[in-house]
Design a protein around this motif. Structure first.
Motif, PDB file in Angstrom:
ATOM      1  N   TYR A 598       0.861  -1.191   0.000  1.00 51.35           N
ATOM      2  CA  TYR A 598       0.000   0.000   0.000  1.00 51.35           C
ATOM      3  C   TYR A 598       0.891   1.233   0.000  1.00 51.35           C
ATOM      4  O   TYR A 598       1.864   1.316   0.749  1.00 51.35           O
ATOM      5  CB  TYR A 598      -0.907   0.008   1.230  1.00 51.35           C
ATOM      6  CG  TYR A 598      -1.959  -1.075   1.209  1.00 51.35           C
ATOM      7  CD1 TYR A 598      -3.241  -0.826   0.744  1.00 51.35           C
ATOM      8  CD2 TYR A 598      -1.663  -2.353   1.661  1.00 51.35           C
ATOM      9  CE1 TYR A 598      -4.213  -1.825   0.724  1.00 51.35           C
ATOM     10  CE2 TYR A 598      -2.615  -3.365   1.642  1.00 51.35           C
ATOM     11  CZ  TYR A 598      -3.882  -3.093   1.171  1.00 51.35           C
ATOM     12  OH  TYR A 598      -4.834  -4.089   1.149  1.00 51.35           O
ATOM     13  N   MET A 599       0.530   2.199  -0.846  1.00 50.34           N
ATOM     14  CA  MET A 599       1.372   3.372  -0.995  1.00 50.34           C
ATOM     15  C   MET A 599       0.519   4.589  -1.325  1.00 50.34           C
ATOM     16  O   MET A 599      -0.485   4.489  -2.043  1.00 50.34           O
ATOM     17  CB  MET A 599       2.396   3.137  -2.118  1.00 50.34           C
ATOM     18  CG  MET A 599       3.335   4.300  -2.378  1.00 50.34           C
ATOM     19  SD  MET A 599       4.564   3.889  -3.668  1.00 50.34           S
ATOM     20  CE  MET A 599       5.597   2.717  -2.777  1.00 50.34           C
ATOM     21  N   ALA A 600       0.933   5.726  -0.783  1.00 48.75           N
ATOM     22  CA  ALA A 600       0.306   7.003  -1.124  1.00 48.75           C
ATOM     23  C   ALA A 600       1.407   8.004  -1.422  1.00 48.75           C
ATOM     24  O   ALA A 600       2.448   8.017  -0.747  1.00 48.75           O
ATOM     25  CB  ALA A 600      -0.583   7.502   0.004  1.00 48.75           C
ATOM     26  N   HIS A 601       1.188   8.826  -2.436  1.00 46.46           N
ATOM     27  CA  HIS A 601       2.132   9.873  -2.798  1.00 46.46           C
ATOM     28  C   HIS A 601       1.433  11.221  -2.782  1.00 46.46           C
ATOM     29  O   HIS A 601       0.285  11.348  -3.242  1.00 46.46           O
ATOM     30  CB  HIS A 601       2.677   9.655  -4.216  1.00 46.46           C
ATOM     31  CG  HIS A 601       3.833   8.715  -4.281  1.00 46.46           C
ATOM     32  ND1 HIS A 601       4.306   8.189  -5.466  1.00 46.46           N
ATOM     33  CD2 HIS A 601       4.620   8.197  -3.326  1.00 46.46           C
ATOM     34  CE1 HIS A 601       5.321   7.397  -5.227  1.00 46.46           C
ATOM     35  NE2 HIS A 601       5.530   7.382  -3.938  1.00 46.46           N
ATOM     36  N   GLY A 697       6.436   2.484  -6.660  1.00 44.48           N
ATOM     37  CA  GLY A 697       6.533   3.936  -6.690  1.00 44.48           C
ATOM     38  C   GLY A 697       6.371   4.534  -8.069  1.00 44.48           C
ATOM     39  O   GLY A 697       5.927   5.684  -8.218  1.00 44.48           O
ATOM     40  N   THR A 698       6.711   3.785  -9.111  1.00 38.39           N
ATOM     41  CA  THR A 698       6.595   4.290 -10.480  1.00 38.39           C
ATOM     42  C   THR A 698       5.151   4.584 -10.839  1.00 38.39           C
ATOM     43  O   THR A 698       4.838   5.615 -11.447  1.00 38.39           O
ATOM     44  CB  THR A 698       7.172   3.267 -11.476  1.00 38.39           C
ATOM     45  OG1 THR A 698       8.551   3.062 -11.175  1.00 38.39           O
ATOM     46  CG2 THR A 698       7.031   3.757 -12.909  1.00 38.39           C
ATOM     47  N   SER A 699       4.256   3.666 -10.473  1.00 36.59           N
ATOM     48  CA  SER A 699       2.853   3.859 -10.840  1.00 36.59           C
ATOM     49  C   SER A 699       2.160   4.890  -9.971  1.00 36.59           C
ATOM     50  O   SER A 699       1.276   5.609 -10.442  1.00 36.59           O
ATOM     51  CB  SER A 699       2.112   2.520 -10.765  1.00 36.59           C
ATOM     52  OG  SER A 699       2.392   1.838  -9.556  1.00 36.59           O
ATOM     53  N   CYS A 700       2.577   4.988  -8.717  1.00 32.92           N
ATOM     54  CA  CYS A 700       1.867   5.872  -7.793  1.00 32.92           C
ATOM     55  C   CYS A 700       2.179   7.345  -8.025  1.00 32.92           C
ATOM     56  O   CYS A 700       1.334   8.214  -7.800  1.00 32.92           O
ATOM     57  CB  CYS A 700       2.225   5.481  -6.357  1.00 32.92           C
ATOM     58  SG  CYS A 700       1.044   6.058  -5.114  1.00 32.92           S
ATOM     59  N   ILE A 701       3.378   7.655  -8.485  1.00 31.43           N
ATOM     60  CA  ILE A 701       3.771   9.054  -8.595  1.00 31.43           C
ATOM     61  C   ILE A 701       3.098   9.781  -9.759  1.00 31.43           C
ATOM     62  O   ILE A 701       2.818  10.982  -9.675  1.00 31.43           O
ATOM     63  CB  ILE A 701       5.320   9.180  -8.718  1.00 31.43           C
ATOM     64  CG1 ILE A 701       5.752  10.644  -8.700  1.00 31.43           C
ATOM     65  CG2 ILE A 701       5.827   8.491  -9.960  1.00 31.43           C
ATOM     66  CD1 ILE A 701       5.359  11.416  -7.462  1.00 31.43           C
ATOM     67  N   VAL A 702       2.818   9.071 -10.832  1.00 29.65           N
ATOM     68  CA  VAL A 702       2.341   9.745 -12.054  1.00 29.65           C
ATOM     69  C   VAL A 702       1.032  10.495 -11.816  1.00 29.65           C
ATOM     70  O   VAL A 702       0.926  11.693 -12.118  1.00 29.65           O
ATOM     71  CB  VAL A 702       2.231   8.753 -13.222  1.00 29.65           C
ATOM     72  CG1 VAL A 702       1.644   9.443 -14.456  1.00 29.65           C
ATOM     73  CG2 VAL A 702       3.603   8.162 -13.545  1.00 29.65           C
ATOM     74  N   PRO A 703      -0.028   9.861 -11.287  1.00 28.77           N
ATOM     75  CA  PRO A 703      -1.256  10.637 -11.057  1.00 28.77           C
ATOM     76  C   PRO A 703      -1.106  11.687  -9.973  1.00 28.77           C
ATOM     77  O   PRO A 703      -1.820  12.706 -10.001  1.00 28.77           O
ATOM     78  CB  PRO A 703      -2.278   9.561 -10.660  1.00 28.77           C
ATOM     79  CG  PRO A 703      -1.461   8.428 -10.147  1.00 28.77           C
ATOM     80  CD  PRO A 703      -0.189   8.443 -10.945  1.00 28.77           C
TER      81      PRO A 703
END
Length: 731
Positions: A598-601, A697-703
């Motif tokens: 689980y990750m949030a940016h 982290g690659t997918s989470c940062i873009v949006p």
């Protein structure tokens, strides 16, 4: 120390499409080597054969030598992600030895003994090295520790329960007697394999969960680390190549006279769809390549362009697709919704652009083939090379090396096949190195996707219906066909289904559309790199339509996923969400559950008057379960953030007249050092099983970036990469 393994075992070609679930009880075997060492082999899930005499069987994971050194034959590869430190930590933890006492060897190709338990094949990918190794490697270490202690107890004629392991020694607590592992190796090899073992409790961990310095750093700093491109067998020549500028084209004719006249050029090798120049060194090979006069038969894709491919994808979303997930009655809920929101999203083809360009060194002899390469799927390399060379599998020796950037590109064997094709016409070893231009223009690309979304909101602005119909390539359908079933595969849909949000009515469909002639492949966070951008951008649109704060809106939908709610709240708090920012600056949020983490940016960006975007700060909160090495987690997030921002701001492969238009880093731009944002990583303590970190982290940062751009400018971006012209200040 990291060494190359030079044995070439016969690999089993029969492999399951998916590995069986592994129990905590795994079959381990023990055998004494001629030097009196102890070799432990681990079945995942196959039974391995013991080492005999002086032979070293590739099923061995741990060797305890007579000198007390521990050698771990590593079934995963190191491409910068820290695997060669974190996985030895698992062994060292259970063996009760200092991490520095563990030496590493690259595992040879062998899908029977070195299968990735989560993939069912021998491969490093899908952010699952730690996930796959978590129990097997700890079990291997625990069995070794148990048998060494038992051997000491037998020598002392005491109850094993009165003994324990400590700092590479067996200790008899009542008398204080100690014996080093090296002194016990031969005797331990003759001890019975324990029927049950006891793994250390988390509260007793000494290494796991603590920051550990990378074992591979010294060699990388002093230049002794060996990558594939560093291979230099005696007598090696260097070759570089040009392939048909249009995918699927063929060589029509070659005038090599000028190339042959260049000093250092030794040979011109012509293949069906490529020409290679073999020379004494890379400089001569490149000059020879430039001097070639080649006429190409461009084939059926000579007029292909990006717009045509996009149009086919867009049209496909108007047709029924395979149902990836359906909850409730999305159509019925949509019909009664107070507010309806619709949007189309698209993402482009992306190249890997690894620091180390594609390369492979090959020596084809009459009775065998030897290969030096850095690859993520070594058994596939061996099998592909054997087929290309027309040799039995056991006649192909593969030496694996450190990898200077994989990102999924080196899950493929195409570069090895090409090198073997060239080497078959060369007397002696030849190192085939792709130029940067060849690397970018003949990559295997992250697929282009098109999404058609709609949602219905109730009178309070909360979602009552969610629909997503998207089209694009399926990599698993080609790479692992059994994984593609009923029109679906888990990689293509991850991040589009099983969302963290409580959505009462949801319907997601996928249409597989393969682009004509263009090879697609895994790219750091393939499915999520597309789906999380779409999902989190559209969720932001719903918050805007409901006139609610994006963080508060999401938090209200996360009661059923407390781990997701916790990372979102933590990231927002640490980022100072809601604090005032200057004009043309904004914060954006995104959240995901991908790769079992689980990750949030929160991204903080500023947009210049000319539309240029600068990401100033990124705050990440992550719950990746039990953390083995927190330094690795932080480094992975930092790396992935840079990779993802590159994709958001610059990444795009386009085609015109069947040709890839981008050639080098001037036209396929990478985030520069002076553009790098400050990155903060906050790790949530957890006792859950480890999750993946390499790609998350690659997918989470873009949006997070595109949502921040909306907050700064009021302009919603539904197409990547960011177009500064759209963001220019008006007036």
């Amino acid at each position: 120390m990291i060494s190359n393994h030079h044995e070439s075992p016969v690999s089993s070609l029969s492999k399951p499409p998916f590995a069986n679930a592994l129990s905590r009880r795994r079959f381990l075997q023990v055998a004494a080597t001629a030097s009196g060492g102890l070799v432990l082999s681990l079945s995942m899930p196959f039974t391995a054969e013991a080492a005999e005499g002086e032979s070293f069987q590739p099923n061995a994971f741990i060797t305890v030598g007579g000198d007390g050194r521990i050698v771990l034959t590593m079934p995963y590869v190191e491409m910068g992600q820290g695997t060669y430190t974190s996985i030895p930590m698992l062994i060292a933890e259970e063996l009760e030895v200092d991490l520095k006492r563990v030496d590493l060897e690259h595992a040879p190709p062998n899908e029977k003994f070195y299968v990735n338990p989560l993939l069912g094949v021998q491969a490093t990918g899908n952010s699952n090295a730690i996930r796959g190794a978590w129990e097997p490697m700890r079990n291997a270490g625990a069995v070794a520790r148990t048998m060494l202690v038992a051997a000491a107890a037998k020598r002392w004629a005491v109850d094993p329960a009165t003994c324990h392991a400590e700092s590479g020694e067996a200790v008899h607590a009542p008398t204080g007697r100690r014996l080093g592992y090296g002194e016990l190796a031969a005797e331990a090899a003759r001890m019975p394999v324990p029927t049950s073992i006891e793994l250390k409790r988390p509260q007793d961990f000494k290494l796991i969960g603590t920051p550990a310095k990378r074992l591979d750093t010294p060699a990388k700093v002093n230049g002794t680390a060996l990558y594939g491109i560093d291979a230099r067998p005696p007598g090696v020549k260097v070759a570089t190549l040009t392939q048909s500028p249009v995918f699927g084209g063929r060589v029509k004719s070659v005038d090599a006279a000028a190339a042959k006249a260049i000093n250092g050029v030794r040979q011109i090798v012509q293949l069906d769809d490529a020409v290679a120049v073999v020379a004494d060194h890379m400089g001569a090979a490149k000059k020879g390549l430039e001097a070639l006069v080649i006429e190409w038969d461009e084939g059926q894709h000579a007029k292909l362009d990006t717009a045509a491919i996009l149009g086919e994808l867009e049209q496909a979303t108007l047709n029924p697709g395979a149902v990836a997930q359906s909850i409730g009655d999305a159509d019925g809920a949509m019909a009664g919704a107070a507010i309806k929101v619709e949007a189309n999203y698209q993402v482009p083809f992306l190249a890997h652009a690894t620091m180390e360009p594609m390369n492979c060194t090959v020596h084809v002899r009459g009775d065998g083939c030897e290969i030096w390469v850095g690859n993520q799927a070594l058994a596939r390399v061996q099998a592909a090379a054997a087929e290309t060379a027309g040799l039995p599998l056991h006649k192909v020796v593969v030496h694996n090396h450190l990898i200077g950037g994989g990102f999924g590109r080196r899950l493929e064997a195409d570069g090895v096949v090409r090198a073997v094709e060239i080497a078959k016409q060369v007397d002696g070893p030849v190192k085939v190195v792709w130029t940067r231009e060849e690397d970018i223009q003949h990559d295997m690309y992250r697929p282009m996707f098109f999404d058609r979304l709609s949602a219905g909101l109730d009178a309070r602005g909360m979602p009552v219906a969610w629909k997503n119909h998207f089209a694009g390539s399926s990599i698993l359908a080609r790479w692992l066909p059994p994984a593609f079933s009923n029109g679906l595969d888990p990689d293509t849909t991850e991040g589009a289904i099983h969302l963290v949000y409580d959505l009462p009515n949801l319907h997601v469909e996928y249409v597989r559309v393969e682009p004509p002639g263009i090879p697609t492949a895994f790219w750091r966070s393939v499915g999520p790199s597309h789906n999380v951008f779409v999902t989190e951008s559209f969720m932001d649109e719903l918050a805007t339509a409901a006139k609610q704060d994006p963080v508060s809106y999401r938090l209200a939908l996360l009661d059923k996923t407390p781990r997701a709610k916790a990372v979102l709240a933590l990231a927002a708090e640490k980022a100072g969400w809601g604090q005032k920012l200057p004009s043309r600056a904004g914060r954006g949020i995104s959240i995901q559950n991908a790769f079992a983490s689980y990750m949030a940016h929160v991204a903080e960006v500023e947009v210049a008057d000319d539309g240029a975007v600068r990401v100033r700060r990124v705050v990440c909160a992550v719950d990746c379960g039990t953390v083995v090495n927190p330094d690795t987690v932080k480094a992975q997030v930092q790396s992935a953030v840079m990779f993802g921002i590159t994709a958001a701001l610059y990444g795009e492969i386009t085609l015109k007249d069947g040709r890839v238009e981008q050639t080098n880093f001037d036209t396929y731009q990478i985030l520069r050092m002076d553009e790098a944002p400050a990155v903060e990583v906050h790790i949530v303590q957890s006792t859950e099983a480890p999750g993946g970190m390499g790609e998350a982290g690659t997918s989470c940062i873009v949006p997070a970036v595109t949502n921040a751009i909306f907050a700064a400018t009021g302009k919603r971006l539904r197409k990547l990469p960011v177009d500064p012209a759209v963001l220019k200040r008006e007036g």
